[in-house]
Write an enzyme that holds these catalytic residues in place. Structure first.
Site, PDB file in Angstrom:
ATOM      1  N   ASP A 246     -45.907 -15.122  -2.856  1.00 40.57           N
ATOM      2  CA  ASP A 246     -46.540 -14.100  -2.008  1.00 40.57           C
ATOM      3  C   ASP A 246     -47.919 -13.728  -2.545  1.00 40.57           C
ATOM      4  O   ASP A 246     -48.682 -13.037  -1.870  1.00 40.57           O
ATOM      5  CB  ASP A 246     -45.656 -12.851  -1.899  1.00 40.57           C
ATOM      6  CG  ASP A 246     -45.219 -12.327  -3.263  1.00 40.57           C
ATOM      7  OD1 ASP A 246     -44.620 -13.104  -4.022  1.00 40.57           O
ATOM      8  OD2 ASP A 246     -45.494 -11.155  -3.560  1.00 40.57           O
ATOM      9  N   ASP A 256     -54.567 -10.712  -5.592  1.00 43.48           N
ATOM     10  CA  ASP A 256     -53.604  -9.862  -6.307  1.00 43.48           C
ATOM     11  C   ASP A 256     -53.815  -9.882  -7.816  1.00 43.48           C
ATOM     12  O   ASP A 256     -53.136 -10.566  -8.572  1.00 43.48           O
ATOM     13  CB  ASP A 256     -52.157 -10.224  -5.932  1.00 43.48           C
ATOM     14  CG  ASP A 256     -51.735  -9.481  -4.666  1.00 43.48           C
ATOM     15  OD1 ASP A 256     -52.597  -8.780  -4.090  1.00 43.48           O
ATOM     16  OD2 ASP A 256     -50.580  -9.586  -4.252  1.00 43.48           O
TER      17      ASP A 256
HETATM   18  P1  AMP Z   1     -47.056  -7.349  -6.054  1.00 39.94           P
HETATM   19  O1  AMP Z   1     -46.180  -7.597  -7.241  1.00 39.94           O
HETATM   20  O2  AMP Z   1     -48.122  -6.338  -6.298  1.00 39.94           O
HETATM   21  O3  AMP Z   1     -47.597  -8.599  -5.477  1.00 39.94           O
HETATM   22  O4  AMP Z   1     -46.105  -6.689  -4.942  1.00 39.94           O
HETATM   23  C1  AMP Z   1     -44.894  -7.257  -4.545  1.00 39.94           C
HETATM   24  C2  AMP Z   1     -44.304  -6.501  -3.378  1.00 39.94           C
HETATM   25  O5  AMP Z   1     -44.034  -5.140  -3.726  1.00 39.94           O
HETATM   26  C3  AMP Z   1     -45.193  -6.444  -2.139  1.00 39.94           C
HETATM   27  O6  AMP Z   1     -44.370  -6.545  -1.017  1.00 39.94           O
HETATM   28  C4  AMP Z   1     -45.814  -5.090  -2.239  1.00 39.94           C
HETATM   29  O7  AMP Z   1     -46.227  -4.609  -0.998  1.00 39.94           O
HETATM   30  C5  AMP Z   1     -44.685  -4.265  -2.813  1.00 39.94           C
HETATM   31  N1  AMP Z   1     -45.170  -3.074  -3.523  1.00 39.94           N
HETATM   32  C6  AMP Z   1     -45.826  -3.054  -4.705  1.00 39.94           C
HETATM   33  N2  AMP Z   1     -46.129  -1.790  -5.061  1.00 39.94           N
HETATM   34  C7  AMP Z   1     -45.677  -0.979  -4.089  1.00 39.94           C
HETATM   35  C8  AMP Z   1     -45.689   0.444  -3.870  1.00 39.94           C
HETATM   36  N3  AMP Z   1     -46.243   1.285  -4.734  1.00 39.94           N
HETATM   37  N4  AMP Z   1     -45.106   0.902  -2.728  1.00 39.94           N
HETATM   38  C9  AMP Z   1     -44.537   0.065  -1.850  1.00 39.94           C
HETATM   39  N5  AMP Z   1     -44.504  -1.267  -2.008  1.00 39.94           N
HETATM   40  C10 AMP Z   1     -45.053  -1.787  -3.102  1.00 39.94           C
HETATM   41 MG    MG Z   2     -48.732  -9.181  -4.034  1.00 41.72          MG
END
Ligand code: AMP
Ligand code: MG
Length: 474
Positions: A246, A256
């Site tokens: 993702d 990211d």
């Molecule tokens: P990431 O590890 O930042 O790529 O995020 C992985 C998933 O977690 C994605 O679907 C993000 O949208 C979700 N996500 C990360 N942080 C948050 C947050 N604070 N609130 C809601 N969803 C989150």
């Molecule tokens: Mg992400």
């Protein structure tokens, strides 16, 4: 003064590609940083952005006419385990703008409040990761590597709770060629939705690979773009940290910037991310992981390519192109780092011998390569003899090069966003001092240019300054 003119192609796709979701307003927005060169590149009116209406948009407090906010649906393999639904849990795509040169860009607010994909998260971001992403993504621009960008950082005036601490909330405006990920394809593949996969392929072709003729050709173009990108990361000592599917954008941009890091001392097994306990996303693993992610992408495309053995063979044939493409680009880049205008496979042992000695001797990656120009590379080795015994072979090799100094000066940056400097900028920002953030950002705009005022930013960290762990900070 004019607001951005939106043209939202993604929001015109079928409903199941996203959830319509407006940003959630914040208490007391305050502009921390506005990226004027980027605004100009996008054809946006900087005065409008810097004014009250701009701030209202950049904080999510008001929607300009023409914005159609959505949270995009996607899935993803996280550390190898498949999650059929992730999606934008803390980001809202405001819409797309078309720059004066015709290039289309997403404007996305990261930290804009909860969406249907938030699961247990609060949908918010805090100042630390927002400033980190701003600094590192914009540093990529200076380094000449494909990346999403930061248009603005806004403090929300609200607190978010992270790891038991109340942190200042912030919103980053991210600009991307698109936010279509490997995980976007996986979302529809997992649902057996061939129509959606076809639509996504067409979107990807028209937005990023207009020359691609069909799905297999699209795969080949994506494979080539990722091979170039990862070789580019390797050449600057960058460790992404969370190469989940993702977090791989199919445009070929880096996306990211969570627990990412630039290495100080070189080691192929270097890992910074606090959650990467197995070292899955270590520096030296990145090409293999990229290929693994591309294989997931390819498997989503299979039903569109054809049936049976023939389709599988054609697809793996294209995937097989990744390693040679990556190795070719790696060789070109590392050859240039040593002053070679066109390195060949015969040069590999020389390059690898330097890297091996750097790893053993704890040599700083950036300073060693730049030091090849100034003659100070040997100072980076615990035992300079390790460099001295390698150097004659290298000098003999580049003696025939027309202008090795110039080649090296273009390939070896002087400044990278070092972890300890990012941390210091964040710590200062938490005490309302944004000067170190702005200074670091400015210093990274042209990381290849000598700048006598930046010696402290170019130095490797002292042992007590060293940052061993980076955090997602979500
Ligand atoms: P990431 O590890 O930042 O790529 O995020 C992985 C998933 O977690 C994605 O679907 C993000 O949208 C979700 N996500 C990360 N942080 C948050 C947050 N604070 N609130 C809601 N969803 C989150
Ligand atoms: Mg992400």
């Amino acid at each position: 003064m004019t607001q951005p003119q939106f043209d939202n192609s993604y929001a015109r796709l079928p409903d199941r590609f996203f959830a319509r979701q407006a940003p959630t307003p914040v208490a007391a927005p305050r502009l921390i940083a506005l990226n004027r060169p980027l605004a100009a590149r996008l054809g946006l009116d900087t005065d409008w952005l810097a004014g009250p209406e701009g701030l209202a948009m950049l904080s999510g407090n008001a929607l300009p006419a023409g914005a159609e906010p959505i949270a995009q649906a996607y899935a993803g393999h996280q550390f190898g385990g498949f999650v059929p639904q992730l999606g934008d849990g803390r980001a809202v795509l405001l819409g797309e703008v078309v720059a004066p040169d015709g290039a289309r860009f997403d404007l996305q607010l990261k930290g804009a409040g909860p969406t249907p994909f938030s699961r247990r998260g609060d949908g918010r971001a805090w100042l630390g990761p927002v400033l980190r992403e701003y600094l590192v993504s914009e540093a990529f621009v200076g380094l000449g590597l494909p990346t999403t960008r930061a248009l603005a950082a806004v403090a929300t005036g609200e607190r978010v709770i992270r790891d038991g601490f109340a942190r200042p909330g912030a919103v980053l405006t991210r600009v991307a060629a698109s936010h279509i990920r490997v995980g976007t394809f996986q979302y529809f593949s997992a649902r057996g939705d061939l129509d959606a996969l076809r639509t996504l392929c067409n979107t990807l072709i028209s937005r990023h690979y207009p020359k691609a003729d069909g799905v297999l050709d699209l795969l080949a173009a994506v494979v080539a773009a990722q091979a170039r990108l990862i070789a580019g990361w390797m050449a600057v000592g960058f460790i992404h940290g969370v190469m989940n599917t993702d977090n791989m954008a199919l445009s070929g941009e880096t996306i990211d910037f969570g627990p990412c890091a630039f290495m100080d001392a070189y080691h192929p097994r270097k890992v910074f991310s606090s959650i990467d306990t197995q070292g899955r996303y270590a520096y030296g693993n990145q090409p293999q992981i990229a290929l693994w992610n591309l294989a997931q992408f390819a498997s989503c495309l299979l039903p569109l390519i054809g049936e049976g053995e023939a389709a599988v063979e054609a697809t793996s044939g294209v995937l097989d192109g990744f390693i040679p493409a990556y190795q070719g680009e790696w060789l070109r880049r590392f050859g240039a780092k040593l002053g070679m205008s066109a390195a060949t496979e015969a040069d590999l042992p020389l390059i690898e011998a330097l890297l091996e000695r750097m790893a053993t001797e704890g040599a700083d990656f950036t300073r060693t390569f730049r030091g090849l120009i100034t003659g100070r590379a040997r100072d980076e080795f615990t035992d300079p003899a390790a460099f001295d015994t390698w150097a004659p072979g290298w000098q003999a090799r580049i003696a025939t090069e027309p202008d090795p100094q110039a080649t090296m000066a273009r390939a070896n940056p002087i400044r990278i966003p070092r972890n300890h400097r990012i941390e210091q900028a964040i710590t200062a920002a938490l005490a309302e001092d944004f000067a170190p953030f702005h200074r670091l950002q400015a210093a990274l705009a042209d990381p290849f240019a000598e700048n006598p005022d930046c010696a402290d930013l170019e130095a490797a960290p002292w042992p007590e300054e060293r940052v061993a762990r980076t955090f997602c900070g979500t």
